[in-house]
Design a protein around this motif. Structure first.
Motif, PDB file in Angstrom:
ATOM      1  N   HIS A 140      49.366 -10.402  91.252  1.00  0.00           N
ATOM      2  CA  HIS A 140      48.864 -11.328  90.242  1.00  0.00           C
ATOM      3  C   HIS A 140      49.949 -12.335  89.873  1.00  0.00           C
ATOM      4  CE1 HIS A 140      45.032  -9.355  89.699  1.00  0.00           C
ATOM      5  NE2 HIS A 140      45.666  -8.205  89.798  1.00  0.00           N
ATOM      6  N   THR A 141      49.645 -13.169  88.872  1.00  0.00           N
ATOM      7  CA  THR A 141      50.566 -14.253  88.522  1.00  0.00           C
ATOM      8  C   THR A 141      51.917 -13.712  88.053  1.00  0.00           C
ATOM      9  OG1 THR A 141      48.643 -15.549  87.913  1.00  0.00           O
ATOM     10  CG2 THR A 141      50.774 -16.388  87.195  1.00  0.00           C
ATOM     11  N   PHE A 142      51.890 -12.646  87.253  1.00  0.00           N
ATOM     12  CA  PHE A 142      53.178 -12.121  86.778  1.00  0.00           C
ATOM     13  C   PHE A 142      54.017 -11.580  87.935  1.00  0.00           C
ATOM     14  CE2 PHE A 142      56.208  -9.119  85.039  1.00  0.00           C
ATOM     15  CZ  PHE A 142      56.808  -9.909  84.064  1.00  0.00           C
ATOM     16  N   ASP A 143      53.340 -10.997  88.929  1.00  0.00           N
ATOM     17  CA  ASP A 143      54.078 -10.506  90.102  1.00  0.00           C
ATOM     18  C   ASP A 143      54.832 -11.648  90.776  1.00  0.00           C
ATOM     19  OD1 ASP A 143      53.110  -7.748  90.025  1.00  0.00           O
ATOM     20  OD2 ASP A 143      51.169  -8.632  90.512  1.00  0.00           O
ATOM     21  N   TRP A 144      54.215 -12.850  90.712  1.00  0.00           N
ATOM     22  CA  TRP A 144      54.888 -14.016  91.295  1.00  0.00           C
ATOM     23  C   TRP A 144      56.233 -14.261  90.578  1.00  0.00           C
ATOM     24  CZ3 TRP A 144      54.257 -17.086  95.484  1.00  0.00           C
ATOM     25  CH2 TRP A 144      55.048 -18.235  95.529  1.00  0.00           C
ATOM     26  N   LEU A 145      56.199 -14.176  89.241  1.00  0.00           N
ATOM     27  CA  LEU A 145      57.433 -14.383  88.473  1.00  0.00           C
ATOM     28  C   LEU A 145      58.470 -13.327  88.839  1.00  0.00           C
ATOM     29  CD1 LEU A 145      56.305 -15.346  84.854  1.00  0.00           C
ATOM     30  CD2 LEU A 145      56.919 -16.791  86.794  1.00  0.00           C
ATOM     31  N   LEU A 146      57.966 -12.116  89.035  1.00  0.00           N
ATOM     32  CA  LEU A 146      58.850 -11.005  89.387  1.00  0.00           C
ATOM     33  C   LEU A 146      59.512 -11.261  90.750  1.00  0.00           C
ATOM     34  CD1 LEU A 146      59.492  -8.456  87.826  1.00  0.00           C
ATOM     35  CD2 LEU A 146      57.581  -7.321  88.949  1.00  0.00           C
ATOM     36  N   TRP A 147      58.707 -11.714  91.715  1.00  0.00           N
ATOM     37  CA  TRP A 147      59.260 -12.030  93.037  1.00  0.00           C
ATOM     38  C   TRP A 147      60.231 -13.201  92.922  1.00  0.00           C
ATOM     39  CZ3 TRP A 147      58.185 -10.452  98.297  1.00  0.00           C
ATOM     40  CH2 TRP A 147      57.439  -9.272  98.366  1.00  0.00           C
ATOM     41  N   HIS A 148      59.838 -14.181  92.116  1.00  0.00           N
ATOM     42  CA  HIS A 148      60.670 -15.374  91.930  1.00  0.00           C
ATOM     43  C   HIS A 148      62.038 -14.980  91.378  1.00  0.00           C
ATOM     44  CE1 HIS A 148      61.973 -19.355  90.837  1.00  0.00           C
ATOM     45  NE2 HIS A 148      61.968 -19.066  89.551  1.00  0.00           N
ATOM     46  N   GLN A 149      62.066 -13.979  90.504  1.00  0.00           N
ATOM     47  CA  GLN A 149      63.325 -13.546  89.895  1.00  0.00           C
ATOM     48  C   GLN A 149      63.912 -12.351  90.648  1.00  0.00           C
ATOM     49  OE1 GLN A 149      64.373 -15.728  88.094  1.00  0.00           O
ATOM     50  NE2 GLN A 149      63.404 -16.019  86.105  1.00  0.00           N
ATOM     51  N   ALA A 150      63.612 -12.273  91.935  1.00  0.00           N
ATOM     52  CA  ALA A 150      64.171 -11.232  92.811  1.00  0.00           C
ATOM     53  C   ALA A 150      63.935  -9.823  92.275  1.00  0.00           C
ATOM     54  CB  ALA A 150      65.658 -11.482  93.043  1.00  0.00           C
ATOM     55  N   GLY A 151      62.779  -9.603  91.666  1.00  0.00           N
ATOM     56  CA  GLY A 151      62.410  -8.264  91.224  1.00  0.00           C
ATOM     57  C   GLY A 151      63.006  -7.851  89.888  1.00  0.00           C
ATOM     58  N   GLN A 152      63.707  -8.761  89.224  1.00  0.00           N
ATOM     59  CA  GLN A 152      64.344  -8.426  87.948  1.00  0.00           C
ATOM     60  C   GLN A 152      63.353  -8.619  86.797  1.00  0.00           C
ATOM     61  OE1 GLN A 152      67.625  -7.188  87.920  1.00  0.00           O
ATOM     62  NE2 GLN A 152      67.182  -7.196  90.117  1.00  0.00           N
ATOM     63  N   LEU A 153      62.862  -7.496  86.250  1.00  0.00           N
ATOM     64  CA  LEU A 153      61.847  -7.560  85.193  1.00  0.00           C
ATOM     65  C   LEU A 153      62.328  -8.331  83.957  1.00  0.00           C
ATOM     66  CD1 LEU A 153      58.972  -6.720  84.320  1.00  0.00           C
ATOM     67  CD2 LEU A 153      59.957  -4.610  83.416  1.00  0.00           C
ATOM     68  N   PRO A 154      63.561  -8.076  83.458  1.00  0.00           N
ATOM     69  CA  PRO A 154      63.994  -8.805  82.249  1.00  0.00           C
ATOM     70  C   PRO A 154      63.981 -10.325  82.452  1.00  0.00           C
ATOM     71  CG  PRO A 154      65.484  -6.980  82.710  1.00  0.00           C
ATOM     72  CD  PRO A 154      64.566  -7.083  83.884  1.00  0.00           C
TER      73      PRO A 154
END
Ligand SMILES: [Zn+2]
Length: 333
Positions: free
Chosen positions: A305-319
């Motif tokens: 989903h869209t949030f997963d995109w942000l997660l991938w964009h930030q190299a998997g870093q949740l914070p």
């Protein structure tokens, strides 16, 4: 290659025979070469060609769903939706009755394979219609496949040129052949690898105990993640974070260059790279994305989903992903 040659490369499975539509809407078979002049005449509306749905070996570059019913276009819209969700790009064309849904392929592929995909998709959406090619196997030099009227020509019975349609059912190109031709040459053609992935997913969908696509479980637990998944337009998120993707419309979804693997370089067999990042909005699941290449880490696992995109964009870093989402939420309220 000029535009007419590009059109021929997409739609002609055989060059040694064709059919001409007669004023009563029937077809007469000719055993002559399909020339550029002949195809130009079709596009200009001088005559109307129908061409064989497969070559003598049973290979084809397209499949055409043909629904003649009064609700044909609506049914095909539903089918186009389902296929779009699986990453299969199709083009919906109006016709005299109902409509056609074209699935174009980047290479010549076995008709049996495309028909298998089409039959699975129809089982999943729960209705039937004609499928061309209508046979699995090639019939040899003397055998003839079922002809299908080539797009953008004039129907001899009604003297009308039927357009391709967008999601709302409006024509996507002008009424003249040149604008239709330019549009169709810009459309995405499905690669065999991606079609295989769609078949696998359709087979899972009709299995006795079908696995459901899980929603990202985090989305229900965290308000911010739910906000990202439900409120943001994934196309804008992609453009903001990874402009090099360059999403463009592909049927009901969008295709661009995958930022998570190299899909731009020339393949080992010399074919050019293929954009493989796929983004789509679905009534049930909202925005989702995946990489259609099986060589890519973003190809497998649950729906992204869209949030997963942000997660991938930030190299998997949740914070970091949460921080970016917070920043956007702050500026949006
Ligand atoms: Zn990828």
């Amino acid at each position: 290659m000029n535009d007419v040659q590009g059109y021929m490369a997409r739609f002609l499975n055989r060059h040694d025979t064709y059919c001409l539509q007669t004023p009563d809407g029937r077809y007469t078979r000719r055993y002559q070469r399909v020339t550029e002049e002949l195809v130009t005449g079709h596009l200009l509306g001088h005559h109307t060609l129908a061409c064989d749905a497969m070559d003598i070996h049973g290979f084809t570059q397209w499949l055409c769903f043909d629904h003649d019913g009064p609700d044909g276009l609506a049914r095909l819209d539903q089918l186009q939706d389902r296929l779009a969700f699986l990453g299969v790009v199709t083009l919906r064309e109006a016709s005299r009755r109902g409509g056609h849904l074209w699935l174009l392929t980047a290479d010549s592929v076995p008709a049996a394979f495309l028909r298998h995909l089409a039959q699975l998709a129809l089982r999943v959406v729960g209705f039937t219609c004609e499928i061309y090619p209508d046979k699995d196997k090639g019939l040899g030099l003397k055998g003839l496949a079922h002809p299908v009227r080539l797009p953008l020509g004039i129907h001899q019975l009604t003297q009308q040129r039927y357009p391709f349609l967008d999601v709302q059912g409006r024509p996507v190109h002008g009424p003249d052949a040149a604008s239709g031709l330019a549009w169709i040459l810009g459309q995405h053609r499905n690669s065999l690898t991606f079609l295989h992935a769609a078949v696998a997913q359709l087979e899972m969908a009709i299995a006795p105990d079908p696995p459901v696509f899980p929603r990202a479980s985090r989305s229900t637990t965290t308000g911010l993640i739910a906000w990202v998944n439900e409120q943001l337009d994934l196309r804008e998120v992609v453009a903001k974070t990874r402009p090099e993707v360059g999403l463009r419309e592909a049927g009901k979804g969008y295709i661009g260059w995958c930022p998570w693997h190299d899909d731009t370089s020339v393949q080992y067999d010399g074919t050019p790279g293929t954009p493989s990042l796929y983004v789509v909005r679905d009534r049930l699941h909202g925005w989702s994305w995946r990489c259609l290449s099986t060589n890519c880490g973003a190809n497998s696992g649950p729906l992204h989903h869209t949030f997963d995109w942000l997660l991938w964009h930030q190299a998997g870093q949740l914070p970091q992903a949460m921080a970016l989402a917070n920043e956007w939420k702050g500026t949006s309220t």
